[in-house]
Design a protein around this motif. Structure first.
Motif, short mmCIF file in Angstrom:
data_model
loop_
_atom_site.label_atom_id
_atom_site.label_comp_id
_atom_site.label_asym_id
_atom_site.label_seq_id
_atom_site.Cartn_x
_atom_site.Cartn_y
_atom_site.Cartn_z
N ALA A 35 9.02 2.52 -1.94
CA ALA A 35 9.98 1.55 -2.75
C ALA A 35 11.10 2.84 -3.29
CB ALA A 35 9.68 0.58 -3.38
N GLU A 83 6.87 9.68 -11.87
CA GLU A 83 5.70 9.29 -11.18
C GLU A 83 4.60 9.82 -11.88
OE1 GLU A 83 4.41 7.80 -8.31
OE2 GLU A 83 2.56 8.28 -8.84
N ALA A 84 3.47 9.02 -12.09
CA ALA A 84 2.16 9.25 -12.75
C ALA A 84 1.59 10.13 -12.17
CB ALA A 84 1.52 8.02 -13.16
N ARG A 124 -2.50 9.56 -0.37
CA ARG A 124 -3.23 8.32 -0.61
C ARG A 124 -3.03 7.59 0.57
NH1 ARG A 124 -0.83 5.62 -5.64
NH2 ARG A 124 1.09 6.34 -4.64
N ALA A 165 -0.99 2.05 4.07
CA ALA A 165 -0.27 1.19 5.24
C ALA A 165 -0.08 2.20 6.44
CB ALA A 165 1.35 0.84 4.60
N GLN A 194 1.25 5.55 5.74
CA GLN A 194 2.17 5.77 4.47
C GLN A 194 2.02 7.35 4.00
OE1 GLN A 194 1.40 2.39 2.28
NE2 GLN A 194 2.03 3.39 0.06
N TYR A 206 -10.89 -3.21 8.84
CA TYR A 206 -11.36 -3.99 7.98
C TYR A 206 -12.46 -5.18 8.26
CZ TYR A 206 -6.50 -3.09 6.42
OH TYR A 206 -5.25 -2.48 5.87
N ASP A 213 5.93 -3.45 -4.56
CA ASP A 213 4.53 -3.95 -5.06
C ASP A 213 4.69 -4.38 -6.48
OD1 ASP A 213 3.72 -3.83 -2.48
OD2 ASP A 213 1.78 -2.85 -3.05
N GLY A 215 3.30 -5.42 3.23
CA GLY A 215 3.74 -5.00 1.81
C GLY A 215 4.91 -3.75 1.87
N MET A 216 4.52 -2.75 2.68
CA MET A 216 5.24 -1.51 2.57
C MET A 216 6.80 -1.96 3.22
SD MET A 216 4.62 2.23 3.77
CE MET A 216 4.87 2.05 5.53
N ASN A 217 6.73 -2.99 4.28
CA ASN A 217 7.70 -3.31 4.96
C ASN A 217 8.72 -4.11 3.99
OD1 ASN A 217 7.89 -2.73 8.02
ND2 ASN A 217 5.70 -3.41 7.19
C1 LIG Z 1 -5.44 -0.83 2.68
C2 LIG Z 1 -4.01 -1.18 2.63
C3 LIG Z 1 -3.56 -1.31 3.87
C4 LIG Z 1 -2.14 -1.53 3.84
N1 LIG Z 1 -1.51 -1.62 5.22
C5 LIG Z 1 -0.21 -1.90 5.28
C6 LIG Z 1 0.40 -2.21 6.30
O1 LIG Z 1 0.05 -1.63 7.52
N2 LIG Z 1 1.89 -2.19 6.38
C7 LIG Z 1 2.50 -2.54 5.34
O2 LIG Z 1 3.65 -2.98 5.44
N3 LIG Z 1 1.72 -2.33 4.10
C8 LIG Z 1 0.47 -2.28 3.90
N4 LIG Z 1 -0.21 -2.27 2.76
C9 LIG Z 1 0.55 -2.40 1.70
C10 LIG Z 1 1.57 -1.29 0.90
O3 LIG Z 1 0.48 -0.05 1.16
C11 LIG Z 1 2.27 -1.40 -0.26
O4 LIG Z 1 2.87 -2.44 -0.08
C12 LIG Z 1 3.19 -0.22 -0.45
O5 LIG Z 1 2.48 0.96 -0.80
C13 LIG Z 1 4.26 -0.73 -1.55
O6 LIG Z 1 4.96 0.36 -1.82
P1 LIG Z 1 5.58 0.53 -3.50
O7 LIG Z 1 6.54 1.67 -3.46
O8 LIG Z 1 6.18 -0.70 -3.85
O9 LIG Z 1 4.32 0.79 -4.60
P2 LIG Z 1 2.90 1.94 -4.28
O10 LIG Z 1 3.10 2.41 -3.24
O11 LIG Z 1 2.13 1.51 -5.16
O12 LIG Z 1 3.87 3.08 -5.30
C14 LIG Z 1 3.95 2.93 -6.64
C15 LIG Z 1 4.22 4.38 -7.18
O13 LIG Z 1 4.19 4.19 -8.70
C16 LIG Z 1 3.29 4.95 -9.47
N5 LIG Z 1 3.03 4.57 -10.80
C17 LIG Z 1 2.20 3.44 -11.16
N6 LIG Z 1 2.23 3.25 -12.43
C18 LIG Z 1 2.93 4.08 -12.93
C19 LIG Z 1 3.62 4.30 -14.26
N7 LIG Z 1 3.18 3.72 -15.26
N8 LIG Z 1 4.44 5.44 -14.30
C20 LIG Z 1 4.94 6.25 -13.35
N9 LIG Z 1 4.47 5.86 -11.96
C21 LIG Z 1 3.61 5.08 -11.82
C22 LIG Z 1 2.01 5.02 -8.48
O14 LIG Z 1 1.26 6.29 -8.74
C23 LIG Z 1 2.72 4.93 -7.18
O15 LIG Z 1 2.99 6.27 -6.73
C24 LIG Z 1 -1.41 -1.90 2.72
C25 LIG Z 1 -2.23 -1.75 1.32
C26 LIG Z 1 -3.40 -1.54 1.39
C27 LIG Z 1 -4.02 -1.40 0.05
#
Ligand SMILES: Cc1cc2nc3c(=O)[nH]c(=O)nc-3n(C[C@H](O)[C@H](O)[C@H](O)COP(=O)(O)OP(=O)(O)OC[C@H]3O[C@@H](n4cnc5c(N)ncnc54)[C@H](O)[C@@H]3O)c2cc1C
Length: 406
Positions: A26, A45-46, A55, A58, A114, A236, A300, A312-314
């Motif tokens: 995102a 980014e932390a 990591r 997805a 991902q 899974y 998320d 979730g990633m979508n």
């Molecule tokens: C096992 C598994 C399988 C999945 N498979 C799928 C799939 O096939 N398709 C799909 O669409 N989704 C899938 N998902 C969900 C998907 O991985 C997440 O929805 C997606 O990562 C969300 O992206 P994001 O950018 O919102 O958050 P994140 O990817 O969680 O990124 C958030 C970032 O913020 C950083 N952060 C956290 N706290 C702080 C802070 N205080 N200060 C600065 N930085 C911080 C973190 O280090 C991280 O890099 C899966 C999830 C899991 C756990």
């Protein structure tokens, strides 16, 4: 939320129109959209760059999301390297049942892990578009996001100094455990659903046994196979919530996977070393609205959907497209309509996907809790997917996220 620190007017403070917290799919997509439009932003980014690029999570990306990345110049490598899936397979009653979604809809699922997508997005943002991204920052705090003078502060990992950054907008893209959720005001409503089950999430260094997603509905519990590449496969296994991964030695994992995914006319799974083993307690939540003053949540941080339907990633990408475009329209053209409608537009797709995830959870887990009535209705639903064109079309639309409007 933290109020302005005493050094709020410090001469060393920096200023950016937008501070993005979190470099996941995102945050990086928002950052890239802003940079492409010449809008300055700072991504905090932390984790380290290596950490976020490796990591594993997805892998399934919907076609509209791929096209959204492509339109924004963010899909070159994905289009070269991703695999396209045209079918998935349900396994129940000891048999395999192919569901050819592309035959029904003309649309595909794309499989691109991902870590590869995040690596591409970091490279494009930092190395190609010259965006400012600071990895390893500590103790990020949001200041007065509800006011028209928001700021973000953090500890510099190299010097240990506190840094202050003034901004017009904060994009809260830091996932479920970030500071953005922690900073939400009391009026934020979080709706939550617990499935009461766990999934043991596994990453195997082994090729998938078929180039399609497999869903195994078995009296012993759900099992799934999600191909990630020709040498990596995610699996899974349904398990009790809170189960300890240490209770799942490799031999037990492979025996359960082979048992739950067995089908009369299919070869066994290809086994290999297990690189990741973690138990996910399956739950969903949605924060409403997704905007509080100058804090805009995305991904998320705003909504979690358990990986049941790989959504979730979508959803994170959908939010990022809408937020990035809306910020550009506001900052470059003075058009507020995108920012005003941001939360409502995101939440329509979010709730659709939440609903599909719950429906699919019933299909996945309905035959395994010993309740013969529930098992009977679950099997009726499954058979209907293969006997009723209307049921098949409805499933394909939700599975692929292809409704005309959300
Ligand atoms: C096992 C598994 C399988 C999945 N498979 C799928 C799939 O096939 N398709 C799909 O669409 N989704 C899938 N998902 C969900 C998907 O991985 C997440 O929805 C997606 O990562 C969300 O992206 P994001 O950018 O919102 O958050 P994140 O990817 O969680 O990124 C958030 C970032 O913020 C950083 N952060 C956290 N706290 C702080 C802070 N205080 N200060 C600065 N930085 C911080 C973190 O280090 C991280 O890099 C899966 C999830 C899991 C756990």
């Amino acid at each position: 939320m933290t109020s302005a620190p005493s050094h709020f007017n410090s001469p060393s403070a920096e200023r950016f129109p937008v501070v993005v917290v979190g470099a996941g799919p995102a945050g990086l997509t928002v950052g890239n959209i802003l940079r492409a439009a010449g809008v300055d932003c700072l991504v905090l980014e932390a984790g380290t760059r290596e950490f976020v690029e490796q990591r594993p999570r997805a892998g399934v990306i919907e076609e509209w999301a791929v096209r959204g990345l492509e339109r924004r110049g963010l899909a070159d490598r994905l289009l070269e390297r991703a695999e396209r899936h045209s079918e998935c397979e349900f396994r129940f009653d000891g048999r395999a049942h192919r569901f050819a979604h592309t035959e029904l809809t003309g649309r595909h699922h794309w499989v691109y892990s991902q870590p590869l997508l995040v690596t591409d997005l970091v490279r494009e943002y930092a190395d190609v578009r010259g965006g400012d991204i600071r990895f390893g920052v500590r103790d990020v705090r949001l200041h007065e996001p509800d006011s028209d003078r928001p700021a973000v502060s953090y500890t510099d990992p190299d010097t240990g100094e506190r840094r202050l950054v003034h901004c017009d907008f904060i994009a809260g893209c830091d996932g479920p455990r970030g500071v953005s959720r922690a900073a939400l005001p009391a009026r934020a409503r979080t709706s939550r659903h617990d499935y009461g089950i766990g999934w043991l999430a596994l990453l195997a260094e082994a090729p998938p046994c078929a180039d399609r997603v497999l869903f195994g509905m078995h009296p012993g519990g759900f099992a799934g196979q999600m191909p990630r590449s020709s040498r990596l496969t995610r699996y899974y296994l349904q398990c009790p919530p809170g189960d300890d991964p240490a209770d799942w030695p490799d031999e037990r994992v492979w025996a359960e996977l082979q048992r739950r995914l067995r089908a009369a006319d299919r070869p066994p799974l290809t086994e290999g070393p297990l690189l990741e083993k973690r138990v996910l307690d399956m739950h969903d939540y949605v924060v409403e609205p997704m905007v509080f003053g100058r804090l805009f949540l995305a991904g998320d941080a705003a909504h979690l959907v358990a990986p049941i339907a790989a959504k979730g990633m979508n959803l994170a990408l959908n939010d990022a497209f809408l937020l990035g475009d809306a910020l550009v329209a506001h900052l470059a053209e003075g058009d507020d309509s995108g920012l005003d409608g941001y939360s409502a537009r995101c939440l329509r797709r979010v709730w659709e996907y939440q609903d599909f995830s719950r429906w699919l959870a019933e299909i996945f887990h309905g035959v395994s809790d010993g309740d013969s009535y529930r098992a009977g209705t679950t099997l009726a639903r499954l058979r209907r997917l293969f006997s009723s064109p209307a049921a098949a079309a409805a499933f394909a639309e939700q599975y692929l996220g292809t409704a005309d409007t959300y």
